[in-house]
Design a protein around this motif. Structure first.
Motif, PDB file in Angstrom:
ATOM      1  N   TYR A 121       1.080  -1.082   0.494  1.00 57.57           N
ATOM      2  CA  TYR A 121       0.182  -0.066   0.308  1.00 57.57           C
ATOM      3  C   TYR A 121       0.778   1.901   0.208  1.00 57.57           C
ATOM      4  O   TYR A 121       0.599   2.401  -0.521  1.00 57.57           O
ATOM      5  CB  TYR A 121      -1.179  -0.246   1.359  1.00 57.57           C
ATOM      6  CG  TYR A 121      -2.190  -0.896   1.222  1.00 57.57           C
ATOM      7  CD1 TYR A 121      -3.193  -0.633   0.711  1.00 57.57           C
ATOM      8  CD2 TYR A 121      -2.221  -2.421   2.125  1.00 57.57           C
ATOM      9  CE1 TYR A 121      -3.266  -2.382   0.727  1.00 57.57           C
ATOM     10  CE2 TYR A 121      -2.978  -3.176   2.231  1.00 57.57           C
ATOM     11  CZ  TYR A 121      -3.900  -3.311   1.584  1.00 57.57           C
ATOM     12  OH  TYR A 121      -5.058  -4.517   1.007  1.00 57.57           O
ATOM     13  N   TRP A 122       2.098   1.433   0.494  1.00 58.35           N
ATOM     14  CA  TRP A 122       3.248   2.265   0.956  1.00 58.35           C
ATOM     15  C   TRP A 122       4.588   2.607   0.417  1.00 58.35           C
ATOM     16  O   TRP A 122       4.669   1.293   0.880  1.00 58.35           O
ATOM     17  CB  TRP A 122       3.105   2.838   2.454  1.00 58.35           C
ATOM     18  CG  TRP A 122       2.946   4.815   2.759  1.00 58.35           C
ATOM     19  CD1 TRP A 122       2.746   5.556   2.115  1.00 58.35           C
ATOM     20  CD2 TRP A 122       2.420   4.379   4.116  1.00 58.35           C
ATOM     21  NE1 TRP A 122       2.800   6.161   2.603  1.00 58.35           N
ATOM     22  CE2 TRP A 122       3.023   5.910   4.359  1.00 58.35           C
ATOM     23  CE3 TRP A 122       3.185   3.941   5.216  1.00 58.35           C
ATOM     24  CZ2 TRP A 122       3.142   6.943   4.984  1.00 58.35           C
ATOM     25  CZ3 TRP A 122       2.896   4.718   6.473  1.00 58.35           C
ATOM     26  CH2 TRP A 122       3.027   5.596   6.218  1.00 58.35           C
ATOM     27  N   SER A 251     -11.565   2.512   5.562  1.00 56.88           N
ATOM     28  CA  SER A 251     -10.627   3.242   5.914  1.00 56.88           C
ATOM     29  C   SER A 251     -10.624   3.531   4.594  1.00 56.88           C
ATOM     30  O   SER A 251      -9.831   4.363   3.658  1.00 56.88           O
ATOM     31  CB  SER A 251      -9.068   1.965   6.538  1.00 56.88           C
ATOM     32  OG  SER A 251      -9.335   2.638   7.766  1.00 56.88           O
ATOM     33  N   ASP A 252     -11.260   2.348   3.548  1.00 61.47           N
ATOM     34  CA  ASP A 252     -11.244   2.647   2.406  1.00 61.47           C
ATOM     35  C   ASP A 252     -11.879   3.426   1.894  1.00 61.47           C
ATOM     36  O   ASP A 252     -11.576   3.570   0.375  1.00 61.47           O
ATOM     37  CB  ASP A 252     -10.696   0.690   1.920  1.00 61.47           C
ATOM     38  CG  ASP A 252     -12.389   0.917   2.235  1.00 61.47           C
ATOM     39  OD1 ASP A 252     -13.467   0.777   2.892  1.00 61.47           O
ATOM     40  OD2 ASP A 252     -13.029  -0.571   1.679  1.00 61.47           O
ATOM     41  N   ALA A 255      -9.266   6.621   2.418  1.00 55.04           N
ATOM     42  CA  ALA A 255      -8.498   6.768   0.927  1.00 55.04           C
ATOM     43  C   ALA A 255      -8.586   6.671  -0.419  1.00 55.04           C
ATOM     44  O   ALA A 255      -7.981   7.570  -1.110  1.00 55.04           O
ATOM     45  CB  ALA A 255      -7.500   5.054   1.348  1.00 55.04           C
ATOM     46  N   ALA A 256     -10.069   6.558  -0.277  1.00 50.38           N
ATOM     47  CA  ALA A 256     -10.462   6.776  -2.068  1.00 50.38           C
ATOM     48  C   ALA A 256     -11.097   8.187  -1.897  1.00 50.38           C
ATOM     49  O   ALA A 256     -10.650   8.411  -3.384  1.00 50.38           O
ATOM     50  CB  ALA A 256     -11.761   5.332  -2.352  1.00 50.38           C
ATOM     51  N   LYS A 260      -5.208  12.495  -3.534  1.00 53.44           N
ATOM     52  CA  LYS A 260      -3.927  11.969  -3.213  1.00 53.44           C
ATOM     53  C   LYS A 260      -2.860  11.787  -2.146  1.00 53.44           C
ATOM     54  O   LYS A 260      -1.968  11.397  -1.445  1.00 53.44           O
ATOM     55  CB  LYS A 260      -3.372  11.793  -4.753  1.00 53.44           C
ATOM     56  CG  LYS A 260      -2.518  11.249  -5.109  1.00 53.44           C
ATOM     57  CD  LYS A 260      -2.196  10.868  -6.342  1.00 53.44           C
ATOM     58  CE  LYS A 260      -1.286   9.936  -6.724  1.00 53.44           C
ATOM     59  NZ  LYS A 260      -1.052  10.270  -8.150  1.00 53.44           N
ATOM     60  N   ASP A 263      -2.028  10.929   1.033  1.00 48.04           N
ATOM     61  CA  ASP A 263      -1.969   9.243   1.370  1.00 48.04           C
ATOM     62  C   ASP A 263      -2.481   8.861   2.086  1.00 48.04           C
ATOM     63  O   ASP A 263      -1.892   7.264   3.022  1.00 48.04           O
ATOM     64  CB  ASP A 263      -0.120   9.344   1.095  1.00 48.04           C
ATOM     65  CG  ASP A 263       0.334   8.141   0.874  1.00 48.04           C
ATOM     66  OD1 ASP A 263      -0.439   6.819   0.163  1.00 48.04           O
ATOM     67  OD2 ASP A 263       1.686   7.885   0.778  1.00 48.04           O
ATOM     68  N   THR A 265      -3.890   5.767   1.638  1.00 49.42           N
ATOM     69  CA  THR A 265      -4.154   4.822   1.227  1.00 49.42           C
ATOM     70  C   THR A 265      -2.750   3.736   2.033  1.00 49.42           C
ATOM     71  O   THR A 265      -2.777   3.051   2.656  1.00 49.42           O
ATOM     72  CB  THR A 265      -3.568   4.192  -0.336  1.00 49.42           C
ATOM     73  OG1 THR A 265      -4.768   4.991  -1.593  1.00 49.42           O
ATOM     74  CG2 THR A 265      -3.437   3.066  -0.694  1.00 49.42           C
ATOM     75  N   LEU A 269      -4.690   2.446   5.056  1.00 55.17           N
ATOM     76  CA  LEU A 269      -4.107   0.929   4.549  1.00 55.17           C
ATOM     77  C   LEU A 269      -3.431  -0.232   4.967  1.00 55.17           C
ATOM     78  O   LEU A 269      -3.062  -0.931   5.457  1.00 55.17           O
ATOM     79  CB  LEU A 269      -4.801   0.697   3.195  1.00 55.17           C
ATOM     80  CG  LEU A 269      -6.521   1.580   3.261  1.00 55.17           C
ATOM     81  CD1 LEU A 269      -6.856   0.833   1.502  1.00 55.17           C
ATOM     82  CD2 LEU A 269      -7.330   0.691   3.430  1.00 55.17           C
TER      83      LEU A 269
END
Length: 342
Positions: A121-122, A251-252, A255-256, A260, A263, A265, A269
């Motif tokens: 994820y990172w 959480s998802d 993130a979505a 951006k 971050d 994600t 995540l």
């Protein structure tokens, strides 16, 4: 010991700098000098861009160090630069990696230094893994005397640790709490997390310097205290003398729907959304007597008091504030629509 710290004034390293400066060790800092006025007077400062290798070598001259500690190395190219600069010049090279490098999703919530490193994820974490692998290869093949340190979420008085915030830090979350607005918490807030006061981290870190048991080994340094994210936010509210209104969002989804550059994600995540419990028994064997002694409710009171007394740390973030309102409105609308179909 003669110790060189690359960085030395950040969240983690500033406490180490203070503790080493108060000891019998000879401490040098190598950085660009942006916080040079905060450095204790008995510390030798090398003001330079470390990427200017010729200038660094000019200022270091033929100095030999017992330990060189890298706090601002994020890419393999930076580690390769350090090997060029300090091979043959130090008895120990200490690299600050990250506990976020551990396997995500977690195969086991109990984390030891032997836990697999993998984080799809990172990118930040993948780069840390690549740096570790490069250093281990250099140790195995050429005897470069490395020690790898993996901190988790370490904090100091300058910022309150929360999981959902914008680029300008945690102040807007505190402000929302004080104004009685809901604050976003990822998931249902029940996952466990570990927060470590930087002065506690420094004690474990310093115990590894010059320690023969540390050469060629990774160590994680953090508190033994685990709290749910709900408990963490409640401690923050208590320090502010308010009862926080926690608003839970998957959480998802966060993130979505977030910009951006935040971050989420990676940060959620790939890190904070996973329940992790760290086993620090390896560190305690190498540094007998190490124990983190600052409970989070105590540390966050210090944070809040410091931030409230320093207006320059109260940077508002209207973009994050507006985004929180949009996320809350969207979830409330979706729930109302789902209920109307029953």
């Amino acid at each position: 010991m003669k110790i060189l710290m690359i960085g030395g004034t950040g969240t983690i390293s500033s406490a180490i700098t203070r503790q080493l400066a108060a000891s019998d060790n000879e401490l040098w800092l190598l950085n660009r000098g942006s916080r040079k006025n905060e450095v204790p007077g008995n510390v030798k400062q090398i003001i330079a861009d470390i990427d200017d290798e010729a200038e660094v070598l000019r200022q270091i001259s033929d100095t030999q160090f017992d330990a060189v500690c890298e706090f601002i190395g994020f890419l393999p190219s930076q580690v390769e630069r350090d090997i060029r600069l300090f091979k043959g010049r130090t008895k120990q090279y200490v690299y600050i990696s990250s506990a976020s490098a551990y396997n995500k999703p977690a195969a086991n919530h109990v984390i030891t230094e032997g836990t697999t490193l993998a984080n799809p994820y990172w990118e930040y974490s993948r780069n840390k893994i690549a740096c570790e692998e490069l250093l281990l290869k250099e140790y195995r093949e050429n005897g470069f005397p490395i020690t790898i340190v993996r901190p988790s979420h370490t904090y100091c008085e300058r910022a309150v640790p929360v999981s959902v915030h914008g680029l300008k830090g945690s102040w807007q979350v505190l402000k929302r709490m004080m104004e009685g607005k809901p604050v976003l918490v990822h998931g249902d807030g029940s996952s466990l997390w570990t927060l470590t006061w930087n002065e506690d981290f420094a004690k474990g870190f310093i115990g590894l310097l010059g320690n023969p048991k540390a050469i060629g080994e990774p160590f994680q340094i953090m508190s033994d205290e685990q709290l749910t994210w709900n408990q963490i936010y409640e401690c923050v509210g208590k320090a502010l003398n308010v009862r926080p209104k926690l608003y839970h969002v998957a959480s998802d989804f966060l993130a979505a729907t977030s910009p951006k550059e935040w971050d989420f994600t990676g940060n959620l995540l790939g890190d904070k959304a996973a329940t992790v419990v760290f086993d620090c028994s390896k560190l305690k064997r190498a540094v007998p007597g190490f124990q983190a002694t600052t409970r989070f409710d105590e540390g966050v009171r210090r944070c809040v008091a410091y931030i409230l007394a320093h207006p320059e740390l109260q940077e508002e973030d209207p973009e994050f504030d507006a985004w929180c309102e949009r996320i809350i409105a969207a979830q409330e609308t979706a729930m109302a629509q789902a209920l109307s179909l029953q």
